[in-house]
Design a protein around this motif. Structure first.
Motif, PDB file in Angstrom:
ATOM      1  N   LEU A 122       0.695  -1.019  -0.256  1.00 37.51           N
ATOM      2  CA  LEU A 122      -0.184   0.032  -0.304  1.00 37.51           C
ATOM      3  C   LEU A 122       0.958   1.280   0.052  1.00 37.51           C
ATOM      4  CD1 LEU A 122      -2.758  -1.023   2.443  1.00 37.51           C
ATOM      5  CD2 LEU A 122      -3.216  -1.275  -0.602  1.00 37.51           C
ATOM      6  N   GLU A 123       1.713   1.198   0.653  1.00 32.70           N
ATOM      7  CA  GLU A 123       2.821   2.632   0.638  1.00 32.70           C
ATOM      8  C   GLU A 123       3.327   2.367  -0.501  1.00 32.70           C
ATOM      9  OE1 GLU A 123       6.480   1.811   3.485  1.00 32.70           O
ATOM     10  OE2 GLU A 123       4.908   1.641   5.464  1.00 32.70           O
ATOM     11  N   LEU A 124       3.583   1.111  -1.204  1.00 34.13           N
ATOM     12  CA  LEU A 124       4.105   1.500  -2.959  1.00 34.13           C
ATOM     13  C   LEU A 124       3.623   2.005  -3.788  1.00 34.13           C
ATOM     14  CD1 LEU A 124       6.686   0.991  -4.509  1.00 34.13           C
ATOM     15  CD2 LEU A 124       5.825  -1.585  -4.585  1.00 34.13           C
ATOM     16  N   LEU A 125       2.192   1.646  -3.260  1.00 37.03           N
ATOM     17  CA  LEU A 125       1.071   1.731  -4.275  1.00 37.03           C
ATOM     18  C   LEU A 125       0.641   3.412  -3.965  1.00 37.03           C
ATOM     19  CD1 LEU A 125      -1.295  -0.969  -5.148  1.00 37.03           C
ATOM     20  CD2 LEU A 125       0.696  -0.217  -6.005  1.00 37.03           C
ATOM     21  N   GLU A 126       1.299   3.700  -3.693  1.00 35.50           N
ATOM     22  CA  GLU A 126       1.232   5.671  -3.233  1.00 35.50           C
ATOM     23  C   GLU A 126       1.891   6.857  -4.016  1.00 35.50           C
ATOM     24  OE1 GLU A 126      -1.073   7.014  -2.010  1.00 35.50           O
ATOM     25  OE2 GLU A 126      -2.603   6.634  -0.499  1.00 35.50           O
ATOM     26  N   ASP A 127       2.969   5.411  -4.441  1.00 31.37           N
ATOM     27  CA  ASP A 127       4.511   6.603  -5.072  1.00 31.37           C
ATOM     28  C   ASP A 127       3.751   6.587  -6.578  1.00 31.37           C
ATOM     29  OD1 ASP A 127       6.779   7.458  -6.262  1.00 31.37           O
ATOM     30  OD2 ASP A 127       7.441   5.839  -5.570  1.00 31.37           O
ATOM     31  N   GLN A 128       2.752   7.358  -6.975  1.00 27.79           N
ATOM     32  CA  GLN A 128       2.382   7.764  -8.449  1.00 27.79           C
ATOM     33  C   GLN A 128       3.695   8.039  -9.466  1.00 27.79           C
ATOM     34  OE1 GLN A 128      -1.852   9.197  -8.422  1.00 27.79           O
ATOM     35  NE2 GLN A 128      -1.008   9.812  -6.782  1.00 27.79           N
ATOM     36  N   GLN A 129       5.253   9.055  -8.897  1.00 30.61           N
ATOM     37  CA  GLN A 129       6.196   9.077  -9.378  1.00 30.61           C
ATOM     38  C   GLN A 129       7.001   8.498  -9.283  1.00 30.61           C
ATOM     39  OE1 GLN A 129       5.290  12.264 -10.603  1.00 30.61           O
ATOM     40  NE2 GLN A 129       3.162  12.721  -9.415  1.00 30.61           N
ATOM     41  N   HIS A 130       6.685   6.609  -8.937  1.00 25.53           N
ATOM     42  CA  HIS A 130       7.677   5.860  -9.257  1.00 25.53           C
ATOM     43  C   HIS A 130       8.003   5.466 -10.457  1.00 25.53           C
ATOM     44  CE1 HIS A 130       9.927   1.870  -8.875  1.00 25.53           C
ATOM     45  NE2 HIS A 130      10.005   2.045  -7.113  1.00 25.53           N
ATOM     46  N   ARG A 131       9.034   5.262 -10.786  1.00 28.22           N
ATOM     47  CA  ARG A 131      10.026   5.334 -12.348  1.00 28.22           C
ATOM     48  C   ARG A 131       8.935   3.948 -13.044  1.00 28.22           C
ATOM     49  NH1 ARG A 131      13.902   3.944  -9.062  1.00 28.22           N
ATOM     50  NH2 ARG A 131      15.405   2.385  -9.418  1.00 28.22           N
ATOM     51  N   HIS A 132       8.687   2.979 -12.096  1.00 29.40           N
ATOM     52  CA  HIS A 132       8.332   1.627 -12.538  1.00 29.40           C
ATOM     53  C   HIS A 132       6.660   1.683 -12.570  1.00 29.40           C
ATOM     54  CE1 HIS A 132      12.289   0.065 -13.822  1.00 29.40           C
ATOM     55  NE2 HIS A 132      13.120   0.522 -12.430  1.00 29.40           N
ATOM     56  N   ARG A 133       6.463   3.085 -12.442  1.00 25.37           N
ATOM     57  CA  ARG A 133       4.882   2.719 -12.278  1.00 25.37           C
ATOM     58  C   ARG A 133       3.983   2.532 -13.030  1.00 25.37           C
ATOM     59  NH1 ARG A 133       1.568   3.880  -7.502  1.00 25.37           N
ATOM     60  NH2 ARG A 133      -0.585   4.001  -8.127  1.00 25.37           N
ATOM     61  N   ARG A 134       4.151   1.874 -14.065  1.00 25.99           N
ATOM     62  CA  ARG A 134       3.702   1.188 -15.019  1.00 25.99           C
ATOM     63  C   ARG A 134       3.639   0.298 -14.749  1.00 25.99           C
ATOM     64  NH1 ARG A 134      -1.688   0.836 -17.763  1.00 25.99           N
ATOM     65  NH2 ARG A 134      -1.401   0.229 -19.929  1.00 25.99           N
ATOM     66  N   THR A 135       4.170  -0.656 -14.934  1.00 23.72           N
ATOM     67  CA  THR A 135       4.180  -2.543 -14.264  1.00 23.72           C
ATOM     68  C   THR A 135       4.233  -2.453 -13.058  1.00 23.72           C
ATOM     69  OG1 THR A 135       6.610  -1.669 -15.649  1.00 23.72           O
ATOM     70  CG2 THR A 135       6.895  -4.084 -13.975  1.00 23.72           C
ATOM     71  N   ILE A 136       4.391  -1.888 -11.826  1.00 21.09           N
ATOM     72  CA  ILE A 136       3.845  -1.476 -10.731  1.00 21.09           C
ATOM     73  C   ILE A 136       2.832  -2.215 -10.646  1.00 21.09           C
ATOM     74  CG2 ILE A 136       3.284  -0.771  -8.058  1.00 21.09           C
ATOM     75  CD1 ILE A 136       6.096   0.154  -9.163  1.00 21.09           C
ATOM     76  N   GLU A 137       1.912  -0.957 -11.569  1.00 17.42           N
ATOM     77  CA  GLU A 137       0.274  -1.203 -11.729  1.00 17.42           C
ATOM     78  C   GLU A 137       0.198  -2.603 -12.176  1.00 17.42           C
ATOM     79  OE1 GLU A 137      -1.808   1.872 -13.147  1.00 17.42           O
ATOM     80  OE2 GLU A 137      -1.009   3.215 -11.803  1.00 17.42           O
ATOM     81  N   GLN A 138       0.631  -2.934 -13.678  1.00 15.60           N
ATOM     82  CA  GLN A 138      -0.047  -4.014 -14.320  1.00 15.60           C
ATOM     83  C   GLN A 138       0.716  -4.723 -13.624  1.00 15.60           C
ATOM     84  OE1 GLN A 138       2.820  -3.184 -17.260  1.00 15.60           O
ATOM     85  NE2 GLN A 138       1.243  -3.507 -18.929  1.00 15.60           N
ATOM     86  N   ARG A 139       1.675  -5.104 -13.306  1.00 12.84           N
ATOM     87  CA  ARG A 139       1.985  -6.704 -11.266  1.00 12.84           C
ATOM     88  C   ARG A 139       1.274  -7.622 -10.688  1.00 12.84           C
ATOM     89  NH1 ARG A 139       7.970  -8.098 -11.864  1.00 12.84           N
ATOM     90  NH2 ARG A 139       8.283  -7.822 -14.154  1.00 12.84           N
ATOM     91  N   CYS A 140       0.804  -5.740 -10.147  1.00 17.48           N
ATOM     92  CA  CYS A 140       0.017  -5.660  -9.183  1.00 17.48           C
ATOM     93  C   CYS A 140      -1.573  -6.708  -9.978  1.00 17.48           C
ATOM     94  CB  CYS A 140      -0.863  -4.468  -7.953  1.00 17.48           C
ATOM     95  SG  CYS A 140      -1.114  -3.837  -6.984  1.00 17.48           S
ATOM     96  N   ARG A 141      -2.454  -5.819 -10.672  1.00 13.39           N
ATOM     97  CA  ARG A 141      -3.077  -6.415 -11.402  1.00 13.39           C
ATOM     98  C   ARG A 141      -3.284  -7.527 -11.343  1.00 13.39           C
ATOM     99  NH1 ARG A 141      -7.715  -3.963 -13.628  1.00 13.39           N
ATOM    100  NH2 ARG A 141      -9.723  -5.633 -14.114  1.00 13.39           N
ATOM    101  N   LEU A 142      -1.779  -8.368 -12.200  1.00 15.80           N
ATOM    102  CA  LEU A 142      -1.759  -9.567 -12.006  1.00 15.80           C
ATOM    103  C   LEU A 142      -1.434 -10.609 -10.793  1.00 15.80           C
ATOM    104  CD1 LEU A 142      -1.700 -12.269 -13.888  1.00 15.80           C
ATOM    105  CD2 LEU A 142       0.986 -11.255 -13.168  1.00 15.80           C
ATOM    106  N   GLY A 143      -1.203 -10.137  -9.406  1.00 17.47           N
ATOM    107  CA  GLY A 143      -1.172 -10.103  -8.393  1.00 17.47           C
ATOM    108  C   GLY A 143      -2.782 -10.398  -7.594  1.00 17.47           C
TER     109      GLY A 143
END
Length: 432
Positions: A122-143
């Motif tokens: 939940l802390e990581l998902l708050e970081d909207q400026q993360h350079r890998h934001r798109r990959t994080i979102e995709q992998r979270c949805r997959l998870g």
């Protein structure tokens, strides 16, 4: 394995909510269990409830937190081994058939592990400026989707493990239901002209799909007909009464060999005129869809009935024509219901439906690189495709292109039969 996410969540709040709801659902499913149930593993193909809770956390930790959360530290490095399922690219997994021996870590430690992973996710998902934001979102949805698959496995696994206990435990009590004589209407047939049809996922129209659902492609179908409902217990009993398990001419060679070696004489969980369910042992209901069949049994029944199993392309084409691109989500149920209780023709309710198709890649399929690419592609060998959904399938997993797959001798899943047959071209006058 590559998830296809064409429609990102509108807000961080929406993604975090979906994540949190899914994680709570896994815990809620375990509420009927007692402490002694959490390590049950009756066979190697099942997993203990505690392991499901841990492995789904391991997935988020391994594929999101470790590579993308700076400074993240796991609570215990051994978790990388004991909660790995089959990802050889991450390291050698702990033997699947020995998961029930993992009395330690304890249930409390596994729950603490889940809380640890959740806090950092939940802390990581708050970081909207993360350079890998798109990959994080995709992998979270997959998870999230992955955890929902394990929620379904939780029910089928605990049912099998409970059934091995002579006490025949009741997972959840059900109000008494009167068992009536068979009233199912005769099967009606939906007829299709065949021809060149489109199969597979259209990435432009979905929020999520698994890589094995694509690429979208065309295939040619001969004219065919497909049943408007699933085969019932009463109809399958007629197959048994006609010597179905004694007539080798009805069976594929591997199927005949398997049932003779195992001594099968009926579907899994049948005992005389009773059937074991997650609600306990009860009188078998004639109009309920027959379930917990192997692919071999489904194929033998179809042969006995003068029909066949549909191909996965036929099933998908029919579902699209009759149901559209999406389906209503299942209600929370623990056992299939009769067709007269349904408005959808049981396309996405009650039982996964065996097809006559081998589980193979579609033309142009390429698994993702790295360990995450092991999700689906490496299993495209010696298995059969099932379509639809079951009574314990998670909401949002019902769509025409969804491809489930199991070995044809396996039957601990809620798997049933929808018949198909060839029709003469002269009789095809459009769909009905």
């Amino acid at each position: 394995m590559s998830a296809i996410t064409q429609q990102p969540f509108d807000t961080v709040t929406a993604l975090k909510k979906r994540y949190s709801v899914t994680r709570r659902q896994s815990l809620s499913a375990c509420e009927p269990l007692c402490a002694d149930d959490f390590n049950l593993q009756a066979e190697a193909f099942t997993s203990p409830p505690k392991w499901h809770l841990a492995h789904t956390s391991w997935f988020f930790e391994t594929f999101i937190l470790k590579p993308f959360s700076d400074g993240y530290q796991t609570p215990d490095p051994i978790y990388e081994v004991i909660f790995n399922s089959y990802y050889n690219g991450v390291g050698k997994p702990f033997a699947r058939g020995r998961r029930g021996l993992l009395s330690r870590p304890t249930v409390d430690q596994v729950l603490a592990y889940r809380e640890w992973v959740d806090r950092h996710m939940l802390e990581l998902l708050e970081d909207q400026q993360h350079r890998h934001r798109r990959t994080i979102e995709q992998r979270c949805r997959l998870g999230i989707e992955h955890e929902q698959q394990h929620q379904e496995l939780f029910y089928t696994d605990i049912k099998y493990s409970f059934y091995e206990n002579p006490v025949l435990p009741v997972f959840q009590k059900e109000e008494a239901v009167r068992v009536a004589s068979p009233t199912a209407k005769p099967v009606q047939w939906h007829r299709f002209d065949g021809g060149l049809v489109t199969i597979g996922i259209d990435e432009r129209n979905v929020a999520f799909s698994y890589d094995n659902e694509g690429p979208e492609h065309q295939c040619f179908l001969q004219p065919y007909a497909i049943a408007d409902r699933l085969v019932t217990n009463h109809e399958y009993q007629a197959f048994i009464d006609d010597g179905g398990y004694q007539r080798s001419e009805l069976w594929l060679a591997d199927g005949w060999s398997h049932i003779t070696q195992e001594g099968w004489q009926a579907p899994l969980y049948w005992q005389d005129d009773q059937e074991y369910t997650l609600n306990g042992l009860r009188q078998r209901r004639p109009d309920d869809p027959v379930t917990h069949l192997s692919g071999f049994e489904a194929d033998a029944f179809a042969t006995w009935a003068g029909c066949r199993l549909p191909t996965e392309a036929e099933w998908e084409h029919a579902a699209r024509q009759l149901m559209g691109e999406s389906a209503l989500d299942n209600a929370a149920e623990l056992h299939p219901k009769p067709a007269d209780r349904r408005e959808q023709g049981q396309w996405y309710t009650d039982c996964w439906q065996w097809t006559g198709s081998a589980y193979r890649p579609y033309p142009g399929f390429k698994p993702a690189s790295g360990a995450i690419g092991e999700y689906n592609g490496k299993f495209m060998c010696n298995q059969w495709v099932l379509r639809g959904a079951s009574c314990v399938t998670a909401a949002g997993h019902s769509r025409p292109s969804y491809r489930n797959f199991f070995y044809p001798h396996e039957r601990w899943q809620f798997s049933g039969v929808r018949l198909a047959k060839d029709i003469q071209a002269s009789k095809q006058k459009g769909d009905s």
